[in-house]
Design a protein around this motif. Structure first.
Motif, PDB file in Angstrom:
ATOM      1  N   MET A  49       0.822  -1.205   0.000  1.00  0.00           N
ATOM      2  CA  MET A  49       0.000   0.000   0.000  1.00  0.00           C
ATOM      3  C   MET A  49       0.860   1.261   0.000  1.00  0.00           C
ATOM      4  SD  MET A  49      -3.016  -1.190  -0.204  1.00  0.00           S
ATOM      5  CE  MET A  49      -3.939   0.327   0.005  1.00  0.00           C
ATOM      6  N   ILE A  50       0.500   2.171  -0.883  1.00  0.00           N
ATOM      7  CA  ILE A  50       1.033   3.525  -0.891  1.00  0.00           C
ATOM      8  C   ILE A  50      -0.173   4.399  -0.568  1.00  0.00           C
ATOM      9  CG2 ILE A  50       2.038   5.371  -2.286  1.00  0.00           C
ATOM     10  CD1 ILE A  50       3.371   3.242  -4.010  1.00  0.00           C
ATOM     11  N   PRO A  55      -3.660  -1.087  -3.939  1.00  0.00           N
ATOM     12  CA  PRO A  55      -2.425  -1.864  -3.810  1.00  0.00           C
ATOM     13  C   PRO A  55      -1.530  -1.655  -5.037  1.00  0.00           C
ATOM     14  CG  PRO A  55      -4.280  -3.178  -3.118  1.00  0.00           C
ATOM     15  CD  PRO A  55      -4.844  -1.913  -3.714  1.00  0.00           C
ATOM     16  N   TRP A  56      -0.232  -1.504  -4.775  1.00  0.00           N
ATOM     17  CA  TRP A  56       0.730  -1.139  -5.810  1.00  0.00           C
ATOM     18  C   TRP A  56       1.810  -2.208  -5.909  1.00  0.00           C
ATOM     19  CZ3 TRP A  56      -0.334   3.558  -8.152  1.00  0.00           C
ATOM     20  CH2 TRP A  56       0.572   3.970  -9.144  1.00  0.00           C
ATOM     21  N   VAL A  75      10.939  -1.561   0.198  1.00  0.00           N
ATOM     22  CA  VAL A  75      10.261  -1.924  -1.044  1.00  0.00           C
ATOM     23  C   VAL A  75      10.426  -0.772  -2.025  1.00  0.00           C
ATOM     24  CG1 VAL A  75       8.049  -2.460  -2.139  1.00  0.00           C
ATOM     25  CG2 VAL A  75       8.580  -3.389   0.121  1.00  0.00           C
ATOM     26  N   GLU A  76      10.819  -1.121  -3.246  1.00  0.00           N
ATOM     27  CA  GLU A  76      10.885  -0.147  -4.334  1.00  0.00           C
ATOM     28  C   GLU A  76       9.611  -0.327  -5.146  1.00  0.00           C
ATOM     29  OE1 GLU A  76      13.538   0.058  -8.226  1.00  0.00           O
ATOM     30  OE2 GLU A  76      14.687   0.418  -6.393  1.00  0.00           O
ATOM     31  N   TRP A  77       8.908   0.769  -5.384  1.00  0.00           N
ATOM     32  CA  TRP A  77       7.601   0.719  -6.031  1.00  0.00           C
ATOM     33  C   TRP A  77       7.734   0.949  -7.526  1.00  0.00           C
ATOM     34  CZ3 TRP A  77       4.519  -1.378  -2.710  1.00  0.00           C
ATOM     35  CH2 TRP A  77       4.774  -1.178  -1.354  1.00  0.00           C
ATOM     36  N   TYR A  78       7.194   0.031  -8.301  1.00  0.00           N
ATOM     37  CA  TYR A  78       7.219   0.160  -9.755  1.00  0.00           C
ATOM     38  C   TYR A  78       6.510   1.442 -10.185  1.00  0.00           C
ATOM     39  CZ  TYR A  78       9.049  -4.496 -10.545  1.00  0.00           C
ATOM     40  OH  TYR A  78       9.868  -5.598 -10.591  1.00  0.00           O
ATOM     41  N   GLY A  79       7.101   2.142 -11.145  1.00  0.00           N
ATOM     42  CA  GLY A  79       6.506   3.344 -11.706  1.00  0.00           C
ATOM     43  C   GLY A  79       6.628   4.577 -10.842  1.00  0.00           C
TER      44      GLY A  79
END
Length: 138
Positions: A49-50, A55-56, A75-79
């Motif tokens: 969650m961001i 959910p991301w 965690v590195e978030w895509y995009g």
């Protein structure tokens, strides 16, 4: 007991093995729930969650910060081109795609669409599957 199959090309996801003596294990969980993240889970694709978003998709990366709290992982978030620490307990396996994917956000937010596309490319690569090389509008 969750076991890491690996994130190398040709290996996919996690597998679950039965452990009758550990009744507290949730058989549907594929992300470890312990206070410490095993080194083998670095690189695992997850949903998290961001704030303000559905959910991301993200990827677990090494936490280079010293003294991080137990149970917190990076965690590195895509995009998003960002990474931050989150509680391991809040993450879900990427394999639960159908439970966490938001069709509404995918249809309206290009950043979400790109993050989904990029994470699916990575998942396909790890499983030796072909995935389109370009995101098509439409």
């Amino acid at each position: 007991t969750p076991q890491r199959k690996g994130s190398q090309q040709g290996e996919c996801g996690l597998i679950m093995t039965s452990d009758e003596e550990d009744a507290s294990l949730d058989a549907t969980a594929t992300t470890p729930r312990s206070e410490e993240l095993p080194e083998g889970f670095i690189g695992e694709l997850v949903w998290g969650m961001i704030v303000g978003f559905p959910p991301w998709p993200g990827i677990i990366v090494p936490n280079k910060r010293e003294g991080h709290p137990p149970g917190m992982i990076m965690v590195e978030w895509y995009g998003q081109k960002i990474s931050f620490q989150v509680s391991l307990k809040t993450l879900r396996p990427f394999a639960e795609f159908g439970l966490h994917f938001s069709a509404n956000y995918f249809a309206t937010f290009i950043t979400y669409r790109e993050s989904i596309y990029t994470s699916l490319q990575e998942a396909a690569l790890r499983c030796n599957k072909k995935f389109p090389t370009e995101l098509e509008d439409g």
